[in-house]
Design a protein around this motif. Sequence first.
Motif, short mmCIF file in Angstrom:
data_model
loop_
_atom_site.label_atom_id
_atom_site.label_comp_id
_atom_site.label_asym_id
_atom_site.label_seq_id
_atom_site.Cartn_x
_atom_site.Cartn_y
_atom_site.Cartn_z
N ARG A 116 53.36 84.51 -4.84
CA ARG A 116 53.93 83.18 -4.69
C ARG A 116 55.44 83.27 -4.83
O ARG A 116 56.18 82.62 -4.12
N ASP A 124 48.56 83.39 -6.35
CA ASP A 124 48.41 82.07 -6.97
C ASP A 124 47.22 82.04 -7.92
O ASP A 124 47.29 81.48 -9.01
N THR A 125 46.11 82.65 -7.52
CA THR A 125 44.91 82.67 -8.36
C THR A 125 45.17 83.41 -9.67
O THR A 125 44.81 82.94 -10.75
N ARG A 127 48.08 83.93 -11.11
CA ARG A 127 49.04 83.16 -11.90
C ARG A 127 48.33 82.02 -12.61
O ARG A 127 48.55 81.77 -13.80
N LYS A 128 47.44 81.31 -11.91
CA LYS A 128 46.71 80.18 -12.52
C LYS A 128 45.82 80.66 -13.67
O LYS A 128 45.69 79.98 -14.68
N GLN A 129 45.20 81.83 -13.51
CA GLN A 129 44.37 82.37 -14.59
C GLN A 129 45.21 82.63 -15.83
O GLN A 129 44.80 82.31 -16.94
N GLU A 131 48.14 81.22 -16.57
CA GLU A 131 48.65 79.95 -17.08
C GLU A 131 47.58 79.15 -17.82
O GLU A 131 47.91 78.29 -18.64
N SER A 132 46.32 79.42 -17.54
CA SER A 132 45.25 78.66 -18.19
C SER A 132 45.18 78.91 -19.69
O SER A 132 44.51 78.18 -20.41
N TYR A 169 54.25 74.38 -16.93
CA TYR A 169 52.81 74.19 -16.86
C TYR A 169 52.27 73.94 -18.24
O TYR A 169 52.90 74.30 -19.23
N PRO A 170 51.18 73.25 -18.39
CA PRO A 170 50.21 72.85 -17.37
C PRO A 170 50.52 71.55 -16.65
O PRO A 170 49.85 71.20 -15.69
#
Length: 172
Positions: A116, A124-125, A127-129, A131-132, A169-170
């Motif tokens: 990204r 992106d996937t 990064r989202k993991q 950031e969770s 984030y979030p």
Amino acid sequence: MLVKAKKLYPNHLELIKQRVEIIRRGLELKYSRRKIEYLLQKGREQFAAHAETLDAELASFVAELDDGLTRVIAANEPSVMPRTSPPHPALRAPVLRGPPGPTPVDHHTRGGKGPRDPRGTLTDTERKQIESHVVHTFQFLAQIPWTREIRNIPEIARSHHEKLNGSGYPYG
């Protein structure tokens, strides 16, 4: 900036090395055929000089191929590039062309699912993991019966990656 250990998936570098080896063997066969054709058509006279020329051409192509592979291996190493920096030197090299056939998947962008942020290597996937962790931390901390003085700890943990401008984030 988060950086994975390597930019390519583990087997992709091996596939690239195999492709380079196939190209190398194809070049060696091509130049061997050219030598044989010359020998059959023109005989032994002047063959040594012509063979030397062909060997030099082949050596030049193989050196370019090896240089390209070295650049790919170097580019695969973890690094974080500043936003203002020029492209990684390894990525400025000309693209190596293989034998005709189906076009391979672009491993740099991983089939359109590339990084990204061009400075990092996470999709992106991924990064989202990562950031969770904020949400998981909040959910865990919200279950603890905090005293009045420190009851805001779950909210502080949830917003520790938020910025004053609303990004982060979030929530951002």
